[in-house]
Design a protein around this motif. Structure first.
Motif, PDB file in Angstrom:
ATOM      1  N   GLY A  48     -60.137  37.434  32.535  1.00 25.31           N
ATOM      2  CA  GLY A  48     -61.418  37.888  33.058  1.00 25.31           C
ATOM      3  C   GLY A  48     -62.421  38.229  31.985  1.00 25.31           C
ATOM      4  N   ARG A  49     -61.973  38.869  30.925  1.00 25.97           N
ATOM      5  CA  ARG A  49     -62.901  39.253  29.859  1.00 25.97           C
ATOM      6  C   ARG A  49     -63.097  38.132  28.845  1.00 25.97           C
ATOM      7  NH1 ARG A  49     -62.284  43.955  25.419  1.00 25.97           N
ATOM      8  NH2 ARG A  49     -64.426  43.927  24.640  1.00 25.97           N
ATOM      9  N   GLY A  50     -62.075  37.294  28.667  1.00 23.65           N
ATOM     10  CA  GLY A  50     -62.154  36.272  27.632  1.00 23.65           C
ATOM     11  C   GLY A  50     -62.642  34.918  28.081  1.00 23.65           C
ATOM     12  N   ALA A  51     -62.761  34.690  29.406  1.00 22.80           N
ATOM     13  CA  ALA A  51     -63.079  33.356  29.908  1.00 22.80           C
ATOM     14  C   ALA A  51     -64.410  32.827  29.402  1.00 22.80           C
ATOM     15  CB  ALA A  51     -63.069  33.364  31.436  1.00 22.80           C
ATOM     16  N   ALA A  52     -65.342  33.711  29.093  1.00 24.13           N
ATOM     17  CA  ALA A  52     -66.646  33.247  28.600  1.00 24.13           C
ATOM     18  C   ALA A  52     -66.511  32.466  27.297  1.00 24.13           C
ATOM     19  CB  ALA A  52     -67.593  34.429  28.397  1.00 24.13           C
ATOM     20  N   MET A  53     -65.427  32.700  26.543  1.00 15.16           N
ATOM     21  CA  MET A  53     -65.211  31.982  25.286  1.00 15.16           C
ATOM     22  C   MET A  53     -64.543  30.632  25.495  1.00 15.16           C
ATOM     23  SD  MET A  53     -64.126  35.036  22.603  1.00 15.16           S
ATOM     24  CE  MET A  53     -62.676  35.568  23.519  1.00 15.16           C
ATOM     25  N   GLY A  54     -64.171  30.317  26.747  1.00 15.38           N
ATOM     26  CA  GLY A  54     -63.498  29.055  27.027  1.00 15.38           C
ATOM     27  C   GLY A  54     -61.988  29.216  26.980  1.00 15.38           C
ATOM     28  N   ALA A  63     -58.162  38.647  18.294  1.00  8.75           N
ATOM     29  CA  ALA A  63     -59.177  38.957  17.289  1.00  8.75           C
ATOM     30  C   ALA A  63     -60.408  39.579  17.922  1.00  8.75           C
ATOM     31  CB  ALA A  63     -59.554  37.690  16.529  1.00  8.75           C
ATOM     32  N   ALA A  64     -60.865  39.005  19.016  1.00 13.48           N
ATOM     33  CA  ALA A  64     -62.101  39.471  19.648  1.00 13.48           C
ATOM     34  C   ALA A  64     -61.918  40.806  20.360  1.00 13.48           C
ATOM     35  CB  ALA A  64     -62.607  38.424  20.640  1.00 13.48           C
ATOM     36  N   PHE A  65     -60.721  41.036  20.948  1.00 12.49           N
ATOM     37  CA  PHE A  65     -60.468  42.285  21.659  1.00 12.49           C
ATOM     38  C   PHE A  65     -60.031  43.395  20.699  1.00 12.49           C
ATOM     39  CE2 PHE A  65     -59.472  40.534  26.187  1.00 12.49           C
ATOM     40  CZ  PHE A  65     -60.608  39.740  26.138  1.00 12.49           C
ATOM     41  N   TYR A  66     -59.444  43.035  19.572  1.00 16.96           N
ATOM     42  CA  TYR A  66     -59.099  43.893  18.440  1.00 16.96           C
ATOM     43  C   TYR A  66     -57.906  44.818  18.654  1.00 16.96           C
ATOM     44  CZ  TYR A  66     -59.843  46.376  14.016  1.00 16.96           C
ATOM     45  OH  TYR A  66     -59.688  46.894  12.757  1.00 16.96           O
ATOM     46  N   PRO A  86     -61.343  28.491  32.792  1.00 16.90           N
ATOM     47  CA  PRO A  86     -62.293  29.571  32.520  1.00 16.90           C
ATOM     48  C   PRO A  86     -63.438  29.612  33.526  1.00 16.90           C
ATOM     49  CG  PRO A  86     -61.638  28.546  30.462  1.00 16.90           C
ATOM     50  CD  PRO A  86     -61.049  27.709  31.562  1.00 16.90           C
ATOM     51  N   GLU A  87     -63.917  28.455  33.955  1.00 21.77           N
ATOM     52  CA  GLU A  87     -65.018  28.425  34.926  1.00 21.77           C
ATOM     53  C   GLU A  87     -64.582  29.047  36.254  1.00 21.77           C
ATOM     54  OE1 GLU A  87     -65.599  25.594  31.746  1.00 21.77           O
ATOM     55  OE2 GLU A  87     -63.932  25.800  33.171  1.00 21.77           O
ATOM     56  N   THR A  88     -63.361  28.727  36.678  1.00 21.43           N
ATOM     57  CA  THR A  88     -62.841  29.301  37.914  1.00 21.43           C
ATOM     58  C   THR A  88     -62.696  30.814  37.786  1.00 21.43           C
ATOM     59  OG1 THR A  88     -61.658  27.270  38.492  1.00 21.43           O
ATOM     60  CG2 THR A  88     -60.852  29.307  39.477  1.00 21.43           C
ATOM     61  N   VAL A  89     -62.217  31.260  36.647  1.00 28.04           N
ATOM     62  CA  VAL A  89     -62.042  32.696  36.408  1.00 28.04           C
ATOM     63  C   VAL A  89     -63.391  33.411  36.416  1.00 28.04           C
ATOM     64  CG1 VAL A  89     -61.344  34.409  34.697  1.00 28.04           C
ATOM     65  CG2 VAL A  89     -59.860  32.455  35.182  1.00 28.04           C
ATOM     66  N   HIS A 140     -70.840  35.448  26.126  1.00 31.39           N
ATOM     67  CA  HIS A 140     -71.442  35.898  27.384  1.00 31.39           C
ATOM     68  C   HIS A 140     -72.936  35.582  27.449  1.00 31.39           C
ATOM     69  CE1 HIS A 140     -67.657  38.117  27.878  1.00 31.39           C
ATOM     70  NE2 HIS A 140     -67.940  38.057  29.152  1.00 31.39           N
ATOM     71  N   ALA A 141     -73.578  35.556  26.302  1.00 30.80           N
ATOM     72  CA  ALA A 141     -75.014  35.236  26.287  1.00 30.80           C
ATOM     73  C   ALA A 141     -75.278  33.798  26.695  1.00 30.80           C
ATOM     74  CB  ALA A 141     -75.591  35.498  24.895  1.00 30.80           C
TER      75      ALA A 141
END
Length: 287
Positions: A48-54, A63-66, A86-89, A140-141
């Motif tokens: 849910g949080r990472g899908a924007a990155m593909g 790395a991104a969530f740390y 990711p699009e479905t998510v 996300h942008a």
């Protein structure tokens, strides 16, 4: 030179950010993602949080969530992308946001002039956000802005949250805090997640927590009782100030009056959401 009162941007962020987070505590997200085949709560969060990155791998998510264990992430990523794209998510997440905000704020607030105003202000602030070295914000942008005001507000809150969050990771690296040390020291401020929540959701073990606390004691940042020393308190304060400097642009762009008004509106929505039980009662604490 800033035109804002000290910490005005941080106060605004602290009012706006939690409403973004409501979806990750919401049963609606689990329901929507289970509907597309993602029925594990941890997989649902990472997707849910990472899908924007593909359809990225576990290394990118970690790395991104740390502050999540790579081993925990790798148990769910990239396997989740074979279940739902990711699009479905992302579509499922937005449906969950819609139902969550309607439930915790109420239909009247969702349709209010105040919500529309907050959406406009928050989205205007994001115009000054920058993509470089900010992967979660940048991803996300690139997403389209929703049409309904409450979804616009959530989208803008997401951008502001991830923009500040990406900058905060730069501050953590500069301070020499690894993921578990960052968690332990934040919890010691009394403003971070309780150890129970950290160990139950981030994939670390008590031995990891105790080892990180030991390293902080060796640096003189934590005392034997697990409280921050004067040096530790100074380091955590410096972290927030560093993060503030990296996150100044959106709030400077919005201007002092806009920041004050957005903080007021966001604070009202936050109180309503908290009153509706949007956040776990035991989320924050030292024990």
């Amino acid at each position: 030179m800033t035109t804002l009162a000290p910490r005005a941007g941080r106060r605004c962020h602290n009012a706006v950010n939690p409403l973004h987070s409501t979806v990750y505590f919401s049963p609606d997200l689990a329901k929507e993602l289970a509907g597309v085949g993602v029925d594990d709560p941890r997989a649902a969060y990472f997707a849910g949080r990472g899908a924007a990155m593909g359809a990225v791998g576990p290394g990118v998510i970690a790395a991104a969530f740390y502050n999540f264990s790579y081993e925990l992430v790798a148990r769910h990523i990239p396997a989740v992308w074979r279940v739902a794209s990711p699009e479905t998510v992302l579509d499922a997440r937005l449906r969950a946001v819609d139902s969550t905000l309607r439930r915790v704020l109420g239909e009247e607030a969702v349709a209010s002039d105040e919500m529309a105003e907050a959406a406009r202000l928050a989205l205007r602030a994001t115009e000054a956000c920058t993509r470089h070295a900010r992967p979660l914000y940048a991803a996300h942008a690139d997403l389209p802005v929703p049409e309904q005001p409450h979804l616009v507000y959530w989208h803008a809150a997401t951008l502001l949250r991830e923009h500040r969050g990406d900058g905060h990771l730069t501050a953590l690296l500069s301070a020499g805090l690894d993921p578990v040390e960052a968690l332990v020291s934040h919890t010691a401020t009394g403003k971070g997640m309780s150890p129970r929540w950290v160990l139950g959701t981030r994939g670390w073990h008590r031995t990891d927590w105790d080892a990180a606390a030991g390293r902080l004691r060796e640096r003189g940042l934590l005392d034997d009782a697990g409280e921050l020393t004067e040096a530790g308190t100074s380091l955590r304060a410096g972290l927030e100030e560093h993060t503030d400097r990296l996150d100044t642009a959106p709030y400077e762009h919005l201007g002092a009056d806009g920041v004050e008004r957005l903080t007021e509106l966001a604070g009202g929505f936050l109180l309503a959401a908290a009153g509706a039980g949007a956040f776990p009662a035991d989320l924050i604490g030292k024990r």
